[in-house]
Design a protein around this motif. Structure first.
Motif, mmCIF file in Angstrom:
data_model
loop_
_atom_site.group_PDB
_atom_site.id
_atom_site.type_symbol
_atom_site.label_atom_id
_atom_site.label_comp_id
_atom_site.label_asym_id
_atom_site.label_seq_id
_atom_site.Cartn_x
_atom_site.Cartn_y
_atom_site.Cartn_z
ATOM 1 N N THR A 266 0.870 -1.184 0.000
ATOM 2 C CA THR A 266 0.000 0.000 0.000
ATOM 3 C C THR A 266 0.901 1.226 0.000
ATOM 4 O O THR A 266 2.099 1.126 0.308
ATOM 5 C CB THR A 266 -0.888 0.049 1.262
ATOM 6 N N ASP A 267 0.319 2.397 -0.323
ATOM 7 C CA ASP A 267 1.165 3.602 -0.394
ATOM 8 C C ASP A 267 1.524 4.134 0.991
ATOM 9 O O ASP A 267 2.512 4.846 1.147
ATOM 10 C CB ASP A 267 0.507 4.695 -1.270
ATOM 11 N N GLY A 268 0.695 3.803 2.003
ATOM 12 C CA GLY A 268 0.982 4.263 3.363
ATOM 13 C C GLY A 268 0.691 5.734 3.598
ATOM 14 O O GLY A 268 0.883 6.239 4.705
ATOM 15 N N THR A 269 0.215 6.450 2.570
ATOM 16 C CA THR A 269 0.055 7.900 2.691
ATOM 17 C C THR A 269 -1.367 8.380 2.411
ATOM 18 O O THR A 269 -1.704 9.509 2.755
ATOM 19 C CB THR A 269 0.998 8.636 1.712
ATOM 20 N N CYS A 270 -2.188 7.590 1.766
ATOM 21 C CA CYS A 270 -3.538 8.067 1.415
ATOM 22 C C CYS A 270 -4.394 8.164 2.680
ATOM 23 O O CYS A 270 -4.013 7.696 3.754
ATOM 24 C CB CYS A 270 -4.184 7.148 0.376
ATOM 25 N N GLN A 271 -5.577 8.740 2.540
ATOM 26 C CA GLN A 271 -6.426 8.956 3.725
ATOM 27 C C GLN A 271 -6.801 7.628 4.386
ATOM 28 O O GLN A 271 -6.996 7.571 5.594
ATOM 29 C CB GLN A 271 -7.686 9.744 3.342
ATOM 30 N N TYR A 272 -6.925 6.552 3.600
ATOM 31 C CA TYR A 272 -7.320 5.259 4.170
ATOM 32 C C TYR A 272 -6.170 4.638 4.959
ATOM 33 O O TYR A 272 -6.352 4.148 6.062
ATOM 34 C CB TYR A 272 -7.816 4.323 3.060
ATOM 35 N N CYS A 273 -4.982 4.662 4.362
ATOM 36 C CA CYS A 273 -3.821 4.128 5.075
ATOM 37 C C CYS A 273 -3.605 4.892 6.381
ATOM 38 O O CYS A 273 -3.340 4.297 7.423
ATOM 39 C CB CYS A 273 -2.567 4.235 4.206
ATOM 40 N N ARG A 274 -3.758 6.208 6.337
ATOM 41 C CA ARG A 274 -3.486 7.017 7.527
ATOM 42 C C ARG A 274 -4.537 6.804 8.609
ATOM 43 O O ARG A 274 -4.285 7.050 9.781
ATOM 44 C CB ARG A 274 -3.385 8.507 7.140
ATOM 45 N N LEU B 239 -8.360 -0.453 2.149
ATOM 46 C CA LEU B 239 -9.051 0.371 1.156
ATOM 47 C C LEU B 239 -8.096 1.335 0.456
ATOM 48 O O LEU B 239 -8.530 2.277 -0.212
ATOM 49 C CB LEU B 239 -10.179 1.175 1.838
ATOM 50 N N CYS B 240 -6.794 1.132 0.581
ATOM 51 C CA CYS B 240 -5.784 2.047 0.029
ATOM 52 C C CYS B 240 -6.111 2.462 -1.411
ATOM 53 O O CYS B 240 -6.569 1.658 -2.218
ATOM 54 C CB CYS B 240 -4.410 1.361 0.054
ATOM 55 N N ASP B 241 -5.846 3.743 -1.704
ATOM 56 C CA ASP B 241 -6.091 4.272 -3.053
ATOM 57 C C ASP B 241 -5.077 3.767 -4.077
ATOM 58 O O ASP B 241 -5.345 3.810 -5.276
ATOM 59 C CB ASP B 241 -6.027 5.811 -3.025
ATOM 60 N N ASN B 242 -3.917 3.351 -3.618
ATOM 61 C CA ASN B 242 -2.859 2.923 -4.555
ATOM 62 C C ASN B 242 -2.257 1.584 -4.128
ATOM 63 O O ASN B 242 -1.073 1.493 -3.834
ATOM 64 C CB ASN B 242 -1.760 3.989 -4.623
HETATM 65 ZN ZN LIG Z 1 -3.024 4.068 0.929
#
Ligand SMILES: [Zn+2]
Ligand SMILES: [Zn+2]
Length: 333
Positions: free
Chosen positions: A94-102, A108-111
Protein backbone atom coordinates in the motif's frame (compact mmCIF):
# COMPACT_ATOMS: atom_id res chain seq x y z
CA UNK A 1 12.04 -20.82 -12.97
CA UNK A 2 8.84 -22.78 -13.62
CA UNK A 3 5.70 -20.64 -13.48
CA UNK A 4 2.06 -20.91 -14.54
CA UNK A 5 1.44 -17.75 -16.52
CA UNK A 6 -1.81 -16.15 -17.67
CA UNK A 7 -1.28 -14.36 -21.00
CA UNK A 8 -4.90 -13.35 -21.45
CA UNK A 9 -8.04 -14.08 -19.38
CA UNK A 10 -10.17 -16.95 -20.66
CA UNK A 11 -12.58 -19.56 -19.33
CA UNK A 12 -10.70 -22.10 -17.21
CA UNK A 13 -12.17 -24.93 -19.28
CA UNK A 14 -9.74 -23.79 -22.03
CA UNK A 15 -6.77 -24.26 -19.63
CA UNK A 16 -5.50 -20.69 -20.05
CA UNK A 17 -2.48 -20.97 -17.73
CA UNK A 18 0.74 -21.88 -19.54
CA UNK A 19 3.27 -23.61 -17.28
CA UNK A 20 6.55 -22.45 -18.73
CA UNK A 21 10.10 -21.40 -17.89
CA UNK A 22 10.45 -17.68 -17.13
CA UNK A 23 13.21 -15.57 -15.51
CA UNK A 24 13.08 -15.59 -11.71
CA UNK A 25 12.41 -12.16 -10.14
CA UNK A 26 15.06 -10.32 -8.13
CA UNK A 27 14.31 -8.54 -4.85
CA UNK A 28 14.30 -4.74 -5.05
CA UNK A 29 15.12 -2.51 -2.10
CA UNK A 30 13.05 -3.52 0.93
CA UNK A 31 11.89 -6.75 -0.71
CA UNK A 32 12.59 -10.41 -0.08
CA UNK A 33 12.89 -13.18 -2.64
CA UNK A 34 10.94 -16.24 -1.50
CA UNK A 35 11.31 -19.78 -2.78
CA UNK A 36 7.72 -21.03 -2.97
CA UNK A 37 6.85 -24.35 -1.35
CA UNK A 38 3.05 -24.25 -1.61
CA UNK A 39 0.52 -21.78 -3.00
CA UNK A 40 -3.18 -21.93 -2.20
CA UNK A 41 -5.78 -21.63 -4.95
CA UNK A 42 -8.40 -18.98 -4.23
CA UNK A 43 -11.69 -18.16 -5.94
CA UNK A 44 -10.18 -14.74 -6.66
CA UNK A 45 -7.59 -16.52 -8.84
CA UNK A 46 -10.53 -17.88 -10.81
CA UNK A 47 -11.93 -14.34 -11.20
CA UNK A 48 -8.49 -13.11 -12.39
CA UNK A 49 -8.00 -16.01 -14.81
CA UNK A 50 -11.51 -15.73 -16.28
CA UNK A 51 -11.35 -11.92 -16.52
CA UNK A 52 -14.22 -11.17 -14.12
CA UNK A 53 -11.70 -8.82 -12.54
CA UNK A 54 -10.41 -6.50 -15.28
CA UNK A 55 -6.80 -7.36 -16.25
CA UNK A 56 -4.27 -5.11 -14.49
CA UNK A 57 -1.05 -6.79 -15.63
CA UNK A 58 -0.43 -9.07 -18.56
CA UNK A 59 1.08 -11.49 -18.63
CA UNK A 60 0.57 -12.24 -14.94
CA UNK A 61 1.39 -15.12 -12.60
CA UNK A 62 -1.66 -15.71 -10.31
CA UNK A 63 -1.61 -16.89 -6.69
CA UNK A 64 -1.71 -15.02 -3.39
CA UNK A 65 -1.56 -17.66 -0.64
CA UNK A 66 2.15 -18.37 -0.70
CA UNK A 67 4.21 -20.28 1.85
CA UNK A 68 7.93 -20.54 1.24
CA UNK A 69 11.43 -19.79 2.45
CA UNK A 70 13.23 -16.45 2.31
CA UNK A 71 16.02 -17.02 -0.19
CA UNK A 72 17.54 -13.61 -0.79
CA UNK A 73 17.26 -10.12 0.67
CA UNK A 74 16.94 -6.84 -1.21
CA UNK A 75 18.84 -3.78 -0.01
CA UNK A 76 17.79 -2.80 3.50
CA UNK A 77 15.52 -5.84 3.96
CA UNK A 78 16.70 -7.10 7.34
CA UNK A 79 13.45 -8.24 8.96
CA UNK A 80 13.66 -11.91 7.94
CA UNK A 81 16.85 -13.96 7.83
CA UNK A 82 17.42 -16.16 4.79
CA UNK A 83 15.85 -19.57 5.45
CA UNK A 84 12.93 -18.12 7.45
CA UNK A 85 9.54 -19.59 6.57
CA UNK A 86 7.12 -16.83 5.55
CA UNK A 87 3.72 -16.24 3.97
CA UNK A 88 2.70 -13.82 1.23
CA UNK A 89 -0.94 -12.79 0.90
CA UNK A 90 -3.19 -10.73 -1.41
CA UNK A 91 -2.27 -7.28 -0.04
CA UNK A 92 1.13 -6.90 -1.64
CA UNK A 93 1.77 -3.24 -0.95
CA UNK A 94 0.00 0.00 0.00
CA UNK A 95 1.16 3.60 -0.39
CA UNK A 96 0.98 4.26 3.36
CA UNK A 97 0.05 7.90 2.69
CA UNK A 98 -3.54 8.07 1.41
CA UNK A 99 -6.43 8.96 3.72
CA UNK A 100 -7.32 5.26 4.17
CA UNK A 101 -3.82 4.13 5.07
CA UNK A 102 -3.49 7.02 7.53
CA UNK A 103 -6.78 6.14 9.21
CA UNK A 104 -6.02 2.45 9.76
CA UNK A 105 -7.98 1.21 6.74
CA UNK A 106 -5.10 0.16 4.51
CA UNK A 107 -7.35 -2.51 3.01
CA UNK A 108 -9.05 0.37 1.16
CA UNK A 109 -5.78 2.05 0.03
CA UNK A 110 -6.09 4.27 -3.05
CA UNK A 111 -2.86 2.92 -4.55
CA UNK A 112 -2.58 -0.73 -3.62
CA UNK A 113 -0.74 -3.59 -5.27
CA UNK A 114 -2.27 -7.06 -5.13
CA UNK A 115 -0.32 -10.30 -5.31
CA UNK A 116 -1.13 -12.43 -8.33
CA UNK A 117 -3.20 -9.65 -9.93
CA UNK A 118 -1.38 -6.31 -10.27
CA UNK A 119 2.01 -7.97 -9.57
CA UNK A 120 3.17 -11.55 -10.12
CA UNK A 121 2.03 -14.14 -7.60
CA UNK A 122 2.88 -17.57 -6.29
CA UNK A 123 2.02 -20.04 -9.07
CA UNK A 124 5.79 -20.08 -9.56
CA UNK A 125 9.02 -21.30 -7.98
CA UNK A 126 10.00 -17.79 -6.81
CA UNK A 127 8.19 -14.62 -5.83
CA UNK A 128 9.26 -11.22 -4.47
CA UNK A 129 7.36 -9.16 -1.88
CA UNK A 130 8.00 -6.13 0.34
CA UNK A 131 9.28 -7.40 3.69
CA UNK A 132 6.71 -5.30 5.55
CA UNK A 133 3.85 -7.18 3.87
CA UNK A 134 5.25 -10.65 4.56
CA UNK A 135 3.88 -12.75 7.43
CA UNK A 136 5.63 -15.03 9.86
CA UNK A 137 3.87 -18.42 9.82
CA UNK A 138 3.06 -20.08 13.18
CA UNK A 139 5.29 -23.13 13.49
CA UNK A 140 2.57 -25.72 14.14
CA UNK A 141 1.13 -25.44 10.64
CA UNK A 142 2.72 -27.56 7.90
CA UNK A 143 3.28 -25.51 4.73
CA UNK A 144 0.32 -26.94 2.83
CA UNK A 145 -2.01 -26.33 5.79
CA UNK A 146 -0.77 -22.78 6.23
CA UNK A 147 -1.25 -21.66 2.62
CA UNK A 148 -5.08 -21.41 2.65
CA UNK A 149 -4.94 -19.40 5.88
CA UNK A 150 -3.40 -16.51 3.96
CA UNK A 151 -6.52 -15.49 2.03
CA UNK A 152 -9.40 -17.88 2.67
CA UNK A 153 -8.54 -17.69 6.35
CA UNK A 154 -7.82 -13.99 6.69
CA UNK A 155 -10.79 -12.83 4.57
CA UNK A 156 -13.12 -15.23 6.38
CA UNK A 157 -11.85 -13.78 9.66
CA UNK A 158 -12.40 -10.19 8.52
CA UNK A 159 -15.91 -11.20 7.38
CA UNK A 160 -16.58 -12.61 10.85
CA UNK A 161 -15.38 -9.39 12.44
CA UNK A 162 -17.53 -7.21 10.18
CA UNK A 163 -20.59 -9.37 10.88
CA UNK A 164 -20.46 -8.20 14.50
CA UNK A 165 -21.41 -11.71 15.63
CA UNK A 166 -21.27 -12.26 19.40
CA UNK A 167 -20.70 -15.41 21.47
CA UNK A 168 -23.77 -17.72 21.35
CA UNK A 169 -25.08 -15.72 18.37
CA UNK A 170 -26.59 -17.37 15.29
CA UNK A 171 -24.55 -16.94 12.11
CA UNK A 172 -25.39 -18.03 8.56
CA UNK A 173 -22.81 -19.04 5.95
CA UNK A 174 -23.90 -18.98 2.31
CA UNK A 175 -21.48 -21.09 0.31
CA UNK A 176 -19.11 -23.44 2.11
CA UNK A 177 -15.75 -23.47 0.37
CA UNK A 178 -12.24 -22.72 1.56
CA UNK A 179 -13.03 -19.52 3.49
CA UNK A 180 -16.14 -20.88 5.23
CA UNK A 181 -14.45 -24.11 6.31
CA UNK A 182 -11.87 -22.01 8.18
CA UNK A 183 -14.24 -19.30 9.44
CA UNK A 184 -16.55 -21.90 11.00
CA UNK A 185 -13.67 -23.09 13.18
CA UNK A 186 -13.15 -19.57 14.52
CA UNK A 187 -16.92 -19.13 14.96
CA UNK A 188 -17.23 -22.39 16.90
CA UNK A 189 -14.23 -21.35 19.01
CA UNK A 190 -16.22 -18.20 19.88
CA UNK A 191 -19.23 -20.40 20.72
CA UNK A 192 -21.24 -19.09 17.76
CA UNK A 193 -23.98 -21.31 16.25
CA UNK A 194 -23.41 -21.75 12.51
CA UNK A 195 -26.09 -22.41 9.88
CA UNK A 196 -24.62 -23.39 6.51
CA UNK A 197 -26.55 -22.93 3.24
CA UNK A 198 -24.68 -24.38 0.28
CA UNK A 199 -25.69 -26.19 -2.91
CA UNK A 200 -23.19 -29.06 -2.83
CA UNK A 201 -24.05 -32.04 -0.60
CA UNK A 202 -20.34 -32.70 0.16
CA UNK A 203 -19.96 -29.15 1.40
CA UNK A 204 -23.08 -29.53 3.58
CA UNK A 205 -21.53 -32.68 5.05
CA UNK A 206 -18.23 -30.89 5.74
CA UNK A 207 -20.11 -28.05 7.47
CA UNK A 208 -21.84 -30.52 9.80
CA UNK A 209 -18.54 -32.30 10.50
CA UNK A 210 -17.02 -28.96 11.48
CA UNK A 211 -19.81 -28.22 13.94
CA UNK A 212 -22.57 -26.47 11.98
CA UNK A 213 -25.90 -26.74 13.77
CA UNK A 214 -27.75 -27.02 10.44
CA UNK A 215 -26.84 -27.42 6.78
CA UNK A 216 -29.17 -27.09 3.81
CA UNK A 217 -29.43 -25.94 0.20
CA UNK A 218 -28.37 -22.45 -0.83
CA UNK A 219 -31.90 -21.04 -0.82
CA UNK A 220 -33.26 -23.27 1.95
CA UNK A 221 -34.63 -21.39 4.95
CA UNK A 222 -32.56 -21.92 8.13
CA UNK A 223 -34.62 -23.14 11.13
CA UNK A 224 -33.76 -20.05 13.22
CA UNK A 225 -33.61 -16.32 12.48
CA UNK A 226 -29.94 -15.30 12.12
CA UNK A 227 -28.13 -12.49 13.93
CA UNK A 228 -25.77 -12.17 10.98
CA UNK A 229 -24.84 -13.98 7.78
CA UNK A 230 -21.86 -14.08 5.46
CA UNK A 231 -22.24 -14.73 1.74
CA UNK A 232 -19.08 -16.45 0.48
CA UNK A 233 -20.54 -17.67 -2.83
CA UNK A 234 -20.23 -15.18 -5.72
CA UNK A 235 -23.94 -15.45 -6.61
CA UNK A 236 -26.02 -12.28 -6.25
CA UNK A 237 -29.32 -14.21 -6.15
CA UNK A 238 -28.35 -15.38 -2.65
CA UNK A 239 -28.59 -11.84 -1.21
CA UNK A 240 -32.40 -11.58 -0.95
CA UNK A 241 -32.61 -15.10 0.52
CA UNK A 242 -29.93 -14.31 3.08
CA UNK A 243 -31.61 -11.03 4.02
CA UNK A 244 -34.88 -12.88 4.53
CA UNK A 245 -33.13 -15.16 7.03
CA UNK A 246 -31.90 -12.25 9.22
CA UNK A 247 -33.59 -11.08 12.38
CA UNK A 248 -34.37 -7.37 12.79
CA UNK A 249 -31.14 -5.35 13.01
CA UNK A 250 -29.11 -8.22 11.56
CA UNK A 251 -26.04 -7.76 9.38
CA UNK A 252 -25.35 -9.37 6.02
CA UNK A 253 -21.67 -9.45 4.98
CA UNK A 254 -20.70 -10.10 1.35
CA UNK A 255 -17.29 -11.74 1.52
CA UNK A 256 -16.29 -11.95 -2.13
CA UNK A 257 -14.35 -9.65 -4.45
CA UNK A 258 -16.79 -10.33 -7.29
CA UNK A 259 -20.48 -11.20 -7.37
CA UNK A 260 -23.02 -11.71 -10.12
CA UNK A 261 -25.74 -9.01 -10.24
CA UNK A 262 -27.99 -8.82 -7.19
CA UNK A 263 -31.65 -9.06 -8.20
CA UNK A 264 -33.96 -6.29 -7.04
CA UNK A 265 -35.87 -7.08 -3.87
CA UNK A 266 -38.62 -5.69 -1.73
CA UNK A 267 -37.60 -3.02 0.79
CA UNK A 268 -39.26 -5.10 3.53
CA UNK A 269 -36.25 -7.46 3.38
CA UNK A 270 -33.91 -4.63 4.37
CA UNK A 271 -36.21 -2.56 6.59
CA UNK A 272 -36.02 -2.97 10.38
CA UNK A 273 -32.42 -1.78 10.35
CA UNK A 274 -30.90 -4.77 8.62
CA UNK A 275 -27.53 -3.94 7.04
CA UNK A 276 -25.59 -5.15 4.01
CA UNK A 277 -21.85 -4.57 3.73
CA UNK A 278 -19.02 -5.87 1.59
CA UNK A 279 -15.53 -6.94 2.58
CA UNK A 280 -12.61 -5.50 0.63
CA UNK A 281 -9.15 -7.02 1.13
CA UNK A 282 -7.72 -7.00 4.66
CA UNK A 283 -5.35 -5.05 6.81
CA UNK A 284 -2.05 -6.56 7.94
CA UNK A 285 -3.46 -6.40 11.46
CA UNK A 286 -6.33 -8.71 10.37
CA UNK A 287 -3.71 -11.08 9.01
CA UNK A 288 -1.54 -11.13 12.11
CA UNK A 289 -4.56 -11.42 14.45
CA UNK A 290 -6.02 -14.27 12.43
CA UNK A 291 -2.76 -16.24 12.24
CA UNK A 292 -2.37 -15.93 16.01
CA UNK A 293 -5.95 -17.10 16.70
CA UNK A 294 -5.66 -19.87 14.08
CA UNK A 295 -2.63 -21.21 15.96
CA UNK A 296 -4.37 -20.95 19.35
CA UNK A 297 -7.49 -22.88 18.29
CA UNK A 298 -5.72 -24.61 16.38
CA UNK A 299 -7.49 -24.51 13.02
CA UNK A 300 -7.32 -27.63 10.88
CA UNK A 301 -7.23 -26.96 7.15
CA UNK A 302 -8.68 -29.54 4.73
CA UNK A 303 -6.54 -29.43 1.63
CA UNK A 304 -6.45 -31.10 -1.75
CA UNK A 305 -2.98 -30.89 -3.25
CA UNK A 306 -2.20 -30.50 -6.95
CA UNK A 307 1.26 -30.23 -8.52
CA UNK A 308 2.08 -26.73 -9.84
CA UNK A 309 1.80 -27.81 -13.47
CA UNK A 310 -1.81 -28.88 -12.83
CA UNK A 311 -2.93 -25.38 -11.83
CA UNK A 312 -5.53 -25.38 -14.63
CA UNK A 313 -7.01 -28.62 -13.28
CA UNK A 314 -7.13 -27.18 -9.75
CA UNK A 315 -9.00 -24.09 -10.98
CA UNK A 316 -11.47 -26.25 -12.93
CA UNK A 317 -12.09 -28.36 -9.81
CA UNK A 318 -12.67 -25.20 -7.75
CA UNK A 319 -15.12 -23.85 -10.34
CA UNK A 320 -17.05 -27.15 -10.24
CA UNK A 321 -17.34 -27.16 -6.41
CA UNK A 322 -15.24 -30.33 -6.40
CA UNK A 323 -12.85 -29.29 -3.61
CA UNK A 324 -13.91 -30.08 -0.02
CA UNK A 325 -11.89 -27.42 1.83
CA UNK A 326 -9.07 -25.70 -0.04
CA UNK A 327 -7.01 -26.49 -3.14
CA UNK A 328 -3.24 -26.02 -2.78
CA UNK A 329 -0.49 -26.20 -5.40
CA UNK A 330 2.68 -28.05 -4.42
CA UNK A 331 5.53 -26.08 -5.94
CA UNK A 332 8.58 -27.39 -4.06
CA UNK A 333 9.24 -28.59 -0.54
ZN1 LIG B 1 -3.02 4.07 0.93
ZN1 LIG C 1 -7.91 -14.92 -2.19
Amino acid sequence: MQACVLQKPAKVETNPLACIDVPAPQPASGEVLVRVNYCGVCRTDLHVVEGELPPRKSAVIPGHQVVGMVEKLGAGALKFAPGTRVGIAWLHHTDGTCQYCRSGAENLCDNPAFTGYTVDGGYAEYIVAPQNFVYAIPEQFPDEQAAPLLCAGIIGFRSLRLSGIQPSGKLGFYGFGAAAHLAIQVARHWNVEVYAATRDARHQKLALELGAKWAGGTLAVPPEKLDAAIVFAPAGEIVPAALAALRKGGTLVLGGIHMSPIPSFDYDLLYQERMIRSVANNTREDGRDFLRIAAEIPIRTRVQIFPLHEANRALNALKNDAIPGAAVLKVAG
